[in-house]
Design a protein around this motif. Structure first.
Motif, short mmCIF file in Angstrom:
data_model
loop_
_atom_site.label_atom_id
_atom_site.label_comp_id
_atom_site.label_asym_id
_atom_site.label_seq_id
_atom_site.Cartn_x
_atom_site.Cartn_y
_atom_site.Cartn_z
N THR A 77 0.83 -1.20 0.00
CA THR A 77 0.00 0.00 0.00
C THR A 77 0.87 1.25 0.00
O THR A 77 0.63 2.18 -0.78
CB THR A 77 -0.93 0.01 1.23
OG1 THR A 77 -1.77 -1.14 1.17
CG2 THR A 77 -1.78 1.26 1.28
N LEU A 78 1.86 1.30 0.86
CA LEU A 78 2.74 2.48 0.92
C LEU A 78 3.47 2.70 -0.40
O LEU A 78 3.54 3.84 -0.88
CB LEU A 78 3.74 2.33 2.06
CG LEU A 78 3.17 2.46 3.46
CD1 LEU A 78 4.25 2.14 4.49
CD2 LEU A 78 2.59 3.84 3.71
N LEU A 79 3.99 1.65 -0.98
CA LEU A 79 4.72 1.81 -2.24
C LEU A 79 3.81 2.23 -3.38
O LEU A 79 4.23 2.96 -4.27
CB LEU A 79 5.48 0.53 -2.58
CG LEU A 79 6.63 0.19 -1.62
CD1 LEU A 79 7.27 -1.14 -2.00
CD2 LEU A 79 7.66 1.30 -1.55
N SER A 80 2.56 1.78 -3.35
CA SER A 80 1.62 2.18 -4.41
C SER A 80 1.26 3.66 -4.31
O SER A 80 0.86 4.27 -5.31
CB SER A 80 0.36 1.33 -4.35
OG SER A 80 -0.45 1.69 -3.24
N LEU A 81 1.42 4.26 -3.16
CA LEU A 81 1.10 5.68 -2.99
C LEU A 81 2.10 6.59 -3.69
O LEU A 81 1.81 7.77 -3.89
CB LEU A 81 1.02 6.04 -1.50
CG LEU A 81 -0.13 5.44 -0.72
CD1 LEU A 81 0.00 5.77 0.76
CD2 LEU A 81 -1.47 5.93 -1.26
N TRP A 105 10.74 4.91 3.26
CA TRP A 105 11.34 4.62 4.56
C TRP A 105 10.41 3.76 5.40
O TRP A 105 10.81 2.74 5.96
CB TRP A 105 11.67 5.92 5.31
CG TRP A 105 12.42 5.65 6.57
CD1 TRP A 105 13.77 5.50 6.71
CD2 TRP A 105 11.85 5.48 7.89
NE1 TRP A 105 14.07 5.24 8.03
CE2 TRP A 105 12.93 5.23 8.77
CE3 TRP A 105 10.57 5.53 8.40
CZ2 TRP A 105 12.75 5.02 10.14
CZ3 TRP A 105 10.38 5.31 9.74
CH2 TRP A 105 11.47 5.06 10.60
N TYR A 106 9.13 4.17 5.49
CA TYR A 106 8.17 3.38 6.27
C TYR A 106 7.98 2.00 5.64
O TYR A 106 7.88 1.00 6.35
CB TYR A 106 6.83 4.11 6.40
CG TYR A 106 6.86 5.15 7.47
CD1 TYR A 106 6.80 4.81 8.82
CD2 TYR A 106 6.96 6.50 7.16
CE1 TYR A 106 6.84 5.76 9.81
CE2 TYR A 106 7.01 7.48 8.14
CZ TYR A 106 6.94 7.09 9.47
OH TYR A 106 6.99 8.03 10.46
N ALA A 107 7.92 1.93 4.32
CA ALA A 107 7.76 0.63 3.65
C ALA A 107 8.94 -0.28 3.95
O ALA A 107 8.76 -1.47 4.22
CB ALA A 107 7.61 0.83 2.14
N ALA A 108 10.14 0.27 3.96
CA ALA A 108 11.34 -0.54 4.25
C ALA A 108 11.31 -1.06 5.68
O ALA A 108 11.64 -2.23 5.93
CB ALA A 108 12.60 0.28 3.99
N ARG A 109 10.93 -0.22 6.63
CA ARG A 109 10.88 -0.67 8.03
C ARG A 109 9.82 -1.74 8.21
O ARG A 109 10.04 -2.73 8.91
CB ARG A 109 10.56 0.51 8.97
CG ARG A 109 11.54 1.67 8.95
CD ARG A 109 12.97 1.38 9.32
NE ARG A 109 13.77 0.67 8.38
CZ ARG A 109 14.34 1.17 7.25
NH1 ARG A 109 14.16 2.42 6.92
NH2 ARG A 109 15.08 0.43 6.47
N LEU A 110 8.63 -1.56 7.61
CA LEU A 110 7.58 -2.56 7.74
C LEU A 110 7.98 -3.85 7.03
O LEU A 110 7.65 -4.95 7.48
CB LEU A 110 6.25 -2.02 7.20
CG LEU A 110 5.66 -0.85 8.00
CD1 LEU A 110 4.40 -0.33 7.32
CD2 LEU A 110 5.38 -1.24 9.44
#
Length: 120
Positions: A77-81, A105-110
């Protein structure tokens, strides 16, 4: 005396069973408000609802594989944004790259947390 806590070990990995959940909870406690602020820019996504979908996997009946799947979905979801239009805040004036960097950054941490959950 403090409360004693029983730690159940995963016999296959030797890691405490709730480690993935604990790590994810700690991450969301420390960085959840920043994630919410980032997601406020996107009209189709509500930050607290995004986090609640992950936190639903913290229930005692859930296991690390379910958490890993929820985190993988959150990463997608984050990367699609990155290709979506967003409503910039005053601090974003002309800085789409900072928003995209925050999403990555958030996508990598998750993603790291999902990988850890799959190993536990």
């Amino acid at each position: 005396m403090g409360k004693l806590q029983t730690i159940t070990m995963n016999s296959g990995t030797g890691v405490p069973k709730d480690t993935a959940i604990r790590l994810t909870q700690e991450f969301l406690r420390r960085h959840g408000s920043g994630l919410d602020d980032l997601l406020r820019r996107f009209p189709g996504l509500h930050g607290p609802a995004f986090r609640q979908a992950i936190e639903a996997c913290f229930a005692p009946s859930e296991a690390a594989p379910e958490l890993a799947m929820a985190l993988d979905e959150a990463v997608d979801t984050l990367l699609s944004l990155q290709s979506e239009d967003f409503y910039p805040l005053p601090v974003d004036a002309g800085r789409r790259l900072r928003v995209d960097a925050g999403l990555r950054w958030y996508a990598a941490r998750l993603h790291d947390l999902a990988r850890a959950a799959r190993r536990m």
